[in-house]
Design an enzyme around this catalytic site. Structure first.
Site, PDB file in Angstrom:
ATOM      1  N   ASP A  28       0.857  -1.189   0.000  1.00  0.00           N
ATOM      2  CA  ASP A  28       0.000   0.000   0.000  1.00  0.00           C
ATOM      3  C   ASP A  28       0.889   1.234   0.000  1.00  0.00           C
ATOM      4  O   ASP A  28       1.817   1.346   0.805  1.00  0.00           O
ATOM      5  CB  ASP A  28      -0.897   0.022   1.241  1.00  0.00           C
ATOM      6  CG  ASP A  28      -2.033  -0.966   1.117  1.00  0.00           C
ATOM      7  OD1 ASP A  28      -2.233  -1.493   0.011  1.00  0.00           O
ATOM      8  OD2 ASP A  28      -2.724  -1.216   2.129  1.00  0.00           O
ATOM      9  N   ASP A  78     -13.667  -5.932  -5.352  1.00  0.00           N
ATOM     10  CA  ASP A  78     -13.750  -6.093  -3.897  1.00  0.00           C
ATOM     11  C   ASP A  78     -15.136  -6.619  -3.562  1.00  0.00           C
ATOM     12  O   ASP A  78     -16.134  -5.994  -3.919  1.00  0.00           O
ATOM     13  CB  ASP A  78     -13.544  -4.739  -3.198  1.00  0.00           C
ATOM     14  CG  ASP A  78     -12.132  -4.198  -3.397  1.00  0.00           C
ATOM     15  OD1 ASP A  78     -11.242  -4.991  -3.757  1.00  0.00           O
ATOM     16  OD2 ASP A  78     -11.930  -2.984  -3.196  1.00  0.00           O
TER      17      ASP A  78
END
Lengths: 252, 195
Positions: A11, A130
């Site tokens: 990330d 997702d």
């Protein structure tokens, strides 16, 4: 034989890795370029960079990072996070990204997938989906970093994305993410069987056995994880040796 | 050494330029005929779709120039496929330097297309692969392939054997991404630079 891929995910915020990464002997643990090189040496098959910066400076910083990573890295890498236009994708690819990962923008305007696949080729267009399970609707697709339920069925959306030209599906189970209880086998298997492009399983990896299981029982083509790699709970090489012992083809 | 990387808007050439940079070699990204002709070595990378690549090559007259080159030449990925006669991808005629026709992986249960990921090299027969072992892994991403023939200098299987690398005279080409295949890919690039 084509091997199953192991993919660490980093990330990125303002050009640095976040969520914490703990590596012995790595002085600056926030430097994505150093981390990328380290993972490549340890045998990672690919890397994913997920940009979570939410400022106007975002694009410039990200592109500099992509360039710095591409200069050092001799394995493929994917960049995702807030990609919304043909120009975004072009800038990333021109600076050395191998694939880009689309999420919210593809759901907001699915034709974007067709346009990008035609322009750059399916091989570099990943659609990240997702998904979260809840009764009675089953597995639904979420956007905007998992805050917004689109009401769309996960299998149906992944099939549409592949039909429109996505070359790969990165499927994250939000129901499993962070639990370390293993990947979501049912939805990963269902998507894997529904599309003819490779599927990357993400969310829930807590042990080496979890990777064996998702490859053997859910036909995933690759397994992605973040914190278990960053904190050294599972070493990439040890994981691949484990998988090989379980009869799963891996690059060692 | 003077290296030309052919510029025909053929996808991710930056990775190839960076790979050369890591080897300490300066390369020029160019479509200029004189520069290409004068180069010691030519790299011809490529990604994306065959018919648009051919259109761009023709627009720049490169379809005429490339077959006449005599220095060591390395096609990569789409840059390999374009050396063939014809591609099933949008039914397009290619450069015709090598006698193969490019076809799509068959739709079959359980066979994911594109063929994406690390796969083994087999039946290596070229100085391009000096220092490599049979079954070494390299990174592939492609939906179309060249069948095995006399020109094949390495094979891979998905699930049937196909050409992972080909050669005709000074024209070498690989279906996989040398620039993204870790130390094995780097060795192949080094070998090419020594040809």
């Amino acid at each position: 034989m084509l091997t199953k891929r192991i993919i660490p995910c980093l990330d990125i915020k303002d050009g640095r890795t976040v969520k914490g990464v703990r590596f012995e002997g790595l002085r600056d643990a926030g430097d994505p370029v150093a981390l990328a090189a380290r993972y490549a040496r340890e045998g990672a098959d690919e890397l994913v960079f997920l940009d979570i910066t939410a400022t106007n400076q975002k694009r410039t910083t990200l592109i500099h990072l992509v360039r710095d990573v591409a200069r050092e890295l001799d394995i493929p890498f994917t960049v995702g996070g807030g990609i919304g236009t043909v120009a975004d994708v072009e800038a990333l690819l021109l600076n050395g990204a191998d694939k880009v990962s689309l999420n919210s923008a593809a759901l907001a305007r699915p034709e974007l997938i067709d346009e990008l696949a035609r322009r750059f080729g399916s091989q570099c267009i990943v659609v990240a989906a997702d998904t979260r399970f809840h009764e009675p609707d089953g597995w639904q697709i979420y956007t905007r970093a998992g805050t917004h339920n689109t009401g769309r069925d996960a299998v149906q959306w992944c099939r549409e994305a592949a039909d429109r030209g996505a070359g790969e599906i990165l499927l994250t189970s939000m129901s499993n993410d962070g639990t370390k209880d293993g990947f979501a086998l049912d939805i990963t298997g269902a998507v894997s069987r529904a599309v003819s492009v490779p599927v990357v399983a993400s969310g829930g990896a807590g042990s080496m056995q979890d990777f064996t299981t998702v490859f053997q029982q859910a036909q995933a083509d690759a397994g992605l994880a973040a914190s278990i790699f960053h904190f050294g709970e599972i070493g990439i090489r040890a994981l691949k040796e484990h998988l090989r012992q379980d009869g799963i083809p891996v690059r060692l | 050494m003077n290296i030309a990387v052919i510029d025909y808007k053929g996808g991710n050439v930056q990775s190839v330029l960076f790979a050369l940079e890591r080897l300490g070699v300066q390369a020029t990204l160019t479509a200029d005929h004189a520069t290409i002709r004068a180069a010691d070595k030519i790299l011809f990378p490529g990604e994306g779709e065959a018919s648009s690549a051919m259109r761009e090559l023709r627009a720049q007259g490169l379809d005429q120039l490339l077959p006449t080159l005599t220095q060591p030449f390395l096609g990569i990925c789409l840059g390999m496929q374009l050396l063939g006669r014809h591609s099933e991808e949008n039914d397009v005629d290619l450069l015709g330097i090598l006698p193969f026709d490019v076809v799509r992986f068959p739709a079959a249960a359980g066979l994911k297309v594109p063929h994406m990921g690390w796969n083994n090299l087999q039946q290596l027969r070229s100085p391009l692969f000096a220092g490599l072992r049979e079954e070494d892994y390299v990174y592939f991403v492609h939906s179309y392939f060249a069948p095995v023939g006399d020109y094949t200098i390495a094979q891979a299987a998905y699930p049937a054997p196909f050409s992972a690398a080909v050669q005709h005279q000074n024209f070498y080409a690989v279906q996989f991404h040398t620039e993204k295949s870790g130390p094995v890919g780097t060795r192949i690039l080094e070998n090419f630079l020594r040809l």
